[in-house]
Design an enzyme around this catalytic site. Structure first.
Site, short mmCIF file in Angstrom:
data_model
loop_
_atom_site.label_atom_id
_atom_site.label_comp_id
_atom_site.label_asym_id
_atom_site.label_seq_id
_atom_site.Cartn_x
_atom_site.Cartn_y
_atom_site.Cartn_z
N SER A 139 61.73 66.61 128.79
CA SER A 139 62.43 65.71 129.71
C SER A 139 63.82 66.29 129.94
CB SER A 139 62.56 64.33 129.07
OG SER A 139 63.50 63.54 129.77
N TYR A 152 65.61 58.83 122.67
CA TYR A 152 64.48 59.52 123.29
C TYR A 152 64.86 60.98 123.57
CZ TYR A 152 61.44 60.69 127.35
OH TYR A 152 60.59 61.29 128.24
N1 LIG Z 1 58.02 59.30 133.82
C1 LIG Z 1 59.09 60.08 133.82
O1 LIG Z 1 60.01 59.96 134.65
C2 LIG Z 1 59.20 61.21 132.81
C3 LIG Z 1 60.28 62.10 132.94
C4 LIG Z 1 60.38 63.14 132.03
C5 LIG Z 1 59.42 63.31 131.03
N2 LIG Z 1 58.39 62.42 130.95
C6 LIG Z 1 57.39 62.66 129.90
O2 LIG Z 1 56.12 62.75 130.52
C7 LIG Z 1 55.11 62.42 129.57
C8 LIG Z 1 54.12 61.44 130.17
O3 LIG Z 1 54.79 60.24 130.44
P1 LIG Z 1 54.38 59.27 131.63
O4 LIG Z 1 55.64 58.95 132.35
O5 LIG Z 1 53.22 59.82 132.35
O6 LIG Z 1 53.99 57.96 130.78
P2 LIG Z 1 52.86 56.84 130.97
O7 LIG Z 1 52.35 56.77 132.36
O8 LIG Z 1 53.43 55.61 130.36
O9 LIG Z 1 51.66 57.41 130.06
C9 LIG Z 1 51.83 57.58 128.68
C10 LIG Z 1 50.49 57.92 128.08
O10 LIG Z 1 50.64 58.16 126.67
C11 LIG Z 1 49.79 57.25 125.94
N3 LIG Z 1 50.44 57.04 124.63
C12 LIG Z 1 51.65 56.50 124.40
N4 LIG Z 1 51.90 56.48 123.08
C13 LIG Z 1 50.82 57.02 122.47
C14 LIG Z 1 50.49 57.28 121.13
N5 LIG Z 1 51.32 56.97 120.13
N6 LIG Z 1 49.30 57.87 120.85
C15 LIG Z 1 48.44 58.19 121.86
N7 LIG Z 1 48.72 57.97 123.15
C16 LIG Z 1 49.89 57.39 123.45
C17 LIG Z 1 49.66 56.05 126.86
O11 LIG Z 1 48.54 55.23 126.62
P3 LIG Z 1 48.58 54.03 125.53
O12 LIG Z 1 49.85 53.27 125.76
O13 LIG Z 1 47.33 53.24 125.77
O14 LIG Z 1 48.57 54.73 124.21
C18 LIG Z 1 49.50 56.78 128.20
O15 LIG Z 1 48.20 57.31 128.31
C19 LIG Z 1 55.84 61.89 128.33
O16 LIG Z 1 55.95 62.93 127.38
C20 LIG Z 1 57.20 61.55 128.88
O17 LIG Z 1 58.20 61.58 127.87
C21 LIG Z 1 58.24 61.38 131.81
#
Ligand SMILES: NC(=O)c1ccc[n+]([C@@H]2O[C@H](COP(=O)([O-])OP(=O)(O)OC[C@H]3O[C@@H](n4cnc5c(N)ncnc54)[C@H](OP(=O)(O)O)[C@@H]3O)[C@@H](O)[C@H]2O)c1
Length: 232
Positions: A139, A152
């Site tokens: 991130s 985070y």
């Molecule tokens: N969205 C942004 O703007 C952004 C920016 C920079 C980086 N990121 C990074 O991108 C990645 C994906 O994030 P996203 O935004 O796509 O999030 P998201 O849509 O909320 O998806 C998160 C996924 O991780 C699963 N998860 C969460 N905790 C878990 C655990 N302890 N064990 C197994 N599965 C788990 C969730 O399902 P369950 O809740 O059912 O477990 C879901 O499938 C992350 O690493 C995040 O830090 C996101």
């Protein structure tokens, strides 16, 4: 067929990556905690005709991590591990003065300790692959000092450093820490519920990840917006 494990694959970036890899013929092992949502995602990914094993569980559970790697072995091995599942530490995010120690511990446990545990479990299969690859999803909060993103961001900075050292220790593999840039996902909405600015859909950042897989640059840290510059 190459095989990938993607954690956090039920929605957001993880699901978008799973669909893109399946469309390219990858067999997949997918994880998330919420079984019904994961099952729905896996059914969608299966429409591409590749083999998909969906295992509900928490990446902080060592037994679950072992099951993920065992499932990859049953599919023939492991070529790519994507550590994508992530915890914020507080929802919504709060300033450091108010960050509960338990929240910071959870972010470190999910984002760093579990990611390393999965790599350790997966290394024998990754080394056996001709093209072993680890992607840790980072991130810009790992590199920039944004108010409220401290816990985070610290966990993602630690994950970046693990990835950098792993890349040095495993010269035969590719280890990329990848900052996807902002995306409209549940994680982002939980972090900043009152943010009114539109964010890109996760599917729009996937070509950056595919470019890495196609070009296989040196291990290191990459940002999707830079990878996609000139490609849009
Ligand atoms: N969205 C942004 O703007 C952004 C920016 C920079 C980086 N990121 C990074 O991108 C990645 C994906 O994030 P996203 O935004 O796509 O999030 P998201 O849509 O909320 O998806 C998160 C996924 O991780 C699963 N998860 C969460 N905790 C878990 C655990 N302890 N064990 C197994 N599965 C788990 C969730 O399902 P369950 O809740 O059912 O477990 C879901 O499938 C992350 O690493 C995040 O830090 C996101």
């Amino acid at each position: 067929m190459p095989v990938a494990i993607i954690t956090g694959a039920s929605k957001g970036l993880g699901r978008a990556l799973a669909e893109a890899l399946a469309a390219r013929g990858w067999d997949l092992v997918l994880d998330a905690r919420t079984a019904g949502v994961l099952q729905e995602a896996a059914d969608g990914v299966r429409t591409y005709g590749t083999r998909v094993t969906a295992l509900p569980g928490d990446v902080t559970d060592a037994g679950h991590r072992a099951e993920l790697v065992a499932a990859a072995w049953r599919l023939g091995g492991l070529d790519l591990l994507v550590s994508n599942a992530s915890a914020l530490g507080a929802k919504p995010l709060v300033r450091l003065e108010a960050l509960p120690a338990e929240g910071l511990r959870r972010a470190l446990e999910v984002n760093v300790v579990a990611a390393l545990g999965l790599v350790q479990e997966a290394l024998p299969l990754l080394r056996a692959s001709g093209a072993g690859t680890v992607i840790t999803v980072s991130s810009d909060a790992a590199a920039e000092a944004y108010e409220t993103w401290g816990g985070y961001g610290a966990s993602k900075a630690a994950l970046d450093h693990l990835a950098a050292v792993l890349g040095a220790e495993e010269p035969g593999q590719r280890v990329w820490a990848v900052d996807p840039g902002d995306m409209a996902t549940d994680l982002y909405a939980a972090a900043v519920p009152d943010d009114g600015d539109p964010r890109p859909a996760p599917v729009s950042v996937v070509p950056g990840f595919l470019r890495l897989l196609d070009e296989r640059p040196a291990s290191g840290r990459y940002a999707v917006p830079a990878l996609l510059e000139g490609q849009r």
